[in-house]
Motif scaffolding. Sequence first.
Motif, PDB file in Angstrom:
ATOM      1  N   TRP A   1      34.812 -26.885  30.416  1.00 18.82           N
ATOM      2  CA  TRP A   1      34.154 -26.091  31.454  1.00 18.82           C
ATOM      3  C   TRP A   1      33.825 -26.907  32.707  1.00 18.82           C
ATOM      4  CZ3 TRP A   1      33.593 -20.897  31.549  1.00 18.82           C
ATOM      5  CH2 TRP A   1      32.813 -20.363  32.568  1.00 18.82           C
ATOM      6  N   PRO A   2      33.356 -28.149  32.577  1.00 19.42           N
ATOM      7  CA  PRO A   2      33.072 -28.920  33.798  1.00 19.42           C
ATOM      8  C   PRO A   2      34.318 -29.205  34.647  1.00 19.42           C
ATOM      9  CG  PRO A   2      31.978 -29.923  31.917  1.00 19.42           C
ATOM     10  CD  PRO A   2      32.877 -28.855  31.380  1.00 19.42           C
ATOM     11  N   VAL A   3      35.497 -29.116  34.064  1.00 20.74           N
ATOM     12  CA  VAL A   3      36.721 -29.420  34.801  1.00 20.74           C
ATOM     13  C   VAL A   3      37.197 -28.202  35.592  1.00 20.74           C
ATOM     14  CG1 VAL A   3      39.112 -30.195  34.585  1.00 20.74           C
ATOM     15  CG2 VAL A   3      37.366 -31.121  33.053  1.00 20.74           C
ATOM     16  N   TRP A   4      37.303 -27.045  34.944  1.00 23.67           N
ATOM     17  CA  TRP A   4      37.888 -25.865  35.603  1.00 23.67           C
ATOM     18  C   TRP A   4      36.914 -24.709  35.767  1.00 23.67           C
ATOM     19  CZ3 TRP A   4      41.421 -27.706  31.558  1.00 23.67           C
ATOM     20  CH2 TRP A   4      42.440 -28.509  32.071  1.00 23.67           C
ATOM     21  N   SER A   5      35.682 -24.846  35.358  1.00 25.32           N
ATOM     22  CA  SER A   5      34.649 -23.829  35.507  1.00 25.32           C
ATOM     23  C   SER A   5      35.066 -22.508  34.861  1.00 25.32           C
ATOM     24  CB  SER A   5      34.315 -23.662  36.986  1.00 25.32           C
ATOM     25  OG  SER A   5      33.287 -22.744  37.163  1.00 25.32           O
ATOM     26  N   PHE A   6      34.918 -21.386  35.563  1.00 24.26           N
ATOM     27  CA  PHE A   6      35.187 -20.080  34.954  1.00 24.26           C
ATOM     28  C   PHE A   6      36.670 -19.811  34.733  1.00 24.26           C
ATOM     29  CE2 PHE A   6      34.933 -19.408  39.494  1.00 24.26           C
ATOM     30  CZ  PHE A   6      36.023 -18.594  39.767  1.00 24.26           C
ATOM     31  N   PHE A   7      37.545 -20.682  35.233  1.00 26.80           N
ATOM     32  CA  PHE A   7      38.981 -20.547  34.953  1.00 26.80           C
ATOM     33  C   PHE A   7      39.359 -21.111  33.580  1.00 26.80           C
ATOM     34  CE2 PHE A   7      39.247 -20.549  39.668  1.00 26.80           C
ATOM     35  CZ  PHE A   7      39.835 -19.300  39.805  1.00 26.80           C
ATOM     36  N   THR A   8      38.452 -21.843  32.964  1.00 29.61           N
ATOM     37  CA  THR A   8      38.746 -22.496  31.685  1.00 29.61           C
ATOM     38  C   THR A   8      39.233 -21.530  30.606  1.00 29.61           C
ATOM     39  OG1 THR A   8      37.130 -24.211  32.202  1.00 29.61           O
ATOM     40  CG2 THR A   8      37.815 -24.038  29.909  1.00 29.61           C
ATOM     41  N   PRO A   9      38.535 -20.407  30.336  1.00 31.53           N
ATOM     42  CA  PRO A   9      39.045 -19.495  29.299  1.00 31.53           C
ATOM     43  C   PRO A   9      40.431 -18.942  29.639  1.00 31.53           C
ATOM     44  CG  PRO A   9      36.788 -18.927  29.848  1.00 31.53           C
ATOM     45  CD  PRO A   9      37.223 -19.969  30.826  1.00 31.53           C
ATOM     46  N   LEU A  10      40.685 -18.654  30.908  1.00 30.97           N
ATOM     47  CA  LEU A  10      41.997 -18.137  31.305  1.00 30.97           C
ATOM     48  C   LEU A  10      43.093 -19.182  31.104  1.00 30.97           C
ATOM     49  CD1 LEU A  10      40.987 -16.303  34.597  1.00 30.97           C
ATOM     50  CD2 LEU A  10      41.517 -15.272  32.383  1.00 30.97           C
ATOM     51  N   ILE A  11      42.797 -20.410  31.477  1.00 31.85           N
ATOM     52  CA  ILE A  11      43.779 -21.489  31.320  1.00 31.85           C
ATOM     53  C   ILE A  11      44.079 -21.732  29.845  1.00 31.85           C
ATOM     54  CG2 ILE A  11      44.109 -23.982  31.616  1.00 31.85           C
ATOM     55  CD1 ILE A  11      42.530 -23.676  34.277  1.00 31.85           C
ATOM     56  N   LEU A  12      43.036 -21.809  29.028  1.00 27.13           N
ATOM     57  CA  LEU A  12      43.238 -22.072  27.604  1.00 27.13           C
ATOM     58  C   LEU A  12      43.937 -20.903  26.909  1.00 27.13           C
ATOM     59  CD1 LEU A  12      39.933 -23.882  26.613  1.00 27.13           C
ATOM     60  CD2 LEU A  12      42.189 -24.873  27.030  1.00 27.13           C
ATOM     61  N   PHE A  13      43.616 -19.671  27.306  1.00 28.88           N
ATOM     62  CA  PHE A  13      44.288 -18.520  26.715  1.00 28.88           C
ATOM     63  C   PHE A  13      45.768 -18.504  27.081  1.00 28.88           C
ATOM     64  CE2 PHE A  13      45.699 -14.073  26.803  1.00 28.88           C
ATOM     65  CZ  PHE A  13      45.494 -13.754  25.471  1.00 28.88           C
ATOM     66  N   THR A  14      46.079 -18.826  28.329  1.00 25.00           N
ATOM     67  CA  THR A  14      47.479 -18.871  28.750  1.00 25.00           C
ATOM     68  C   THR A  14      48.236 -19.951  27.988  1.00 25.00           C
ATOM     69  OG1 THR A  14      46.807 -18.118  30.940  1.00 25.00           O
ATOM     70  CG2 THR A  14      49.001 -19.072  30.753  1.00 25.00           C
ATOM     71  N   GLN A  15      47.617 -21.102  27.795  1.00 19.17           N
ATOM     72  CA  GLN A  15      48.249 -22.177  27.023  1.00 19.17           C
ATOM     73  C   GLN A  15      48.486 -21.729  25.575  1.00 19.17           C
ATOM     74  OE1 GLN A  15      49.354 -23.754  29.377  1.00 19.17           O
ATOM     75  NE2 GLN A  15      48.646 -25.825  29.029  1.00 19.17           N
ATOM     76  N   PHE A  16      47.487 -21.095  24.996  1.00 21.18           N
ATOM     77  CA  PHE A  16      47.601 -20.619  23.614  1.00 21.18           C
ATOM     78  C   PHE A  16      48.747 -19.619  23.477  1.00 21.18           C
ATOM     79  CE2 PHE A  16      46.452 -17.035  20.811  1.00 21.18           C
ATOM     80  CZ  PHE A  16      46.613 -17.665  19.597  1.00 21.18           C
TER      81      PHE A  16
END
Length: 174
Positions: free
Chosen positions: A148-163
């Motif tokens: 979360w400290p790296v990408w803030s509110f984009f974190t769940p979107l980034i991790l979901f896309t990677q998954f």
Amino acid sequence: MLVTDSINNTMLNDSELSTLRNRFKRDAELLMQTTTAGDKDEKSPEEKDAKPLPRINRHSVFWIVASIAVTYYVEFLQNIMENDNIKSWWFFVGLVLLGICLSLAMFCIVYLEWFKGIQNYDQEYPAIPPLTTAAFIAASCSFNIALWPVWSFFTPLILFTQFMGVVMLISLLG
């Protein structure tokens, strides 16, 4: 006299009911045996006409390309390796939980399916699917907290896309 006639009629009706019940029970058992034997051999017209889905489709390609694009544009691997803002404790907890999840999946796929030949391992080992699911959900929460400290509110979107990209890539390989 009237009372005894009604009692005799009731007794007669009870015996008729029991024979009728027994006959229906026999017929039902016979029907069940023929339908289960017929279901195994015959397919419905819908099943005969249904074609298997192709491995490569727009959906899979979209998620794989999206995952590659996200990896490139957010410098995913570089941030994971070098960013000091990552909460390392949560990240390592996520790695351990993801390792547990992947180990359980590999146990099911490689050992149970390939070596033992067990196709329905969720029936043989009913605790594995909920444990794997719980480990994966806990790992994703840990990774979201850690990154979360790296990408803030984009974190769940980034991790979901990677998954989704990884899941679609694995589905193409398997």
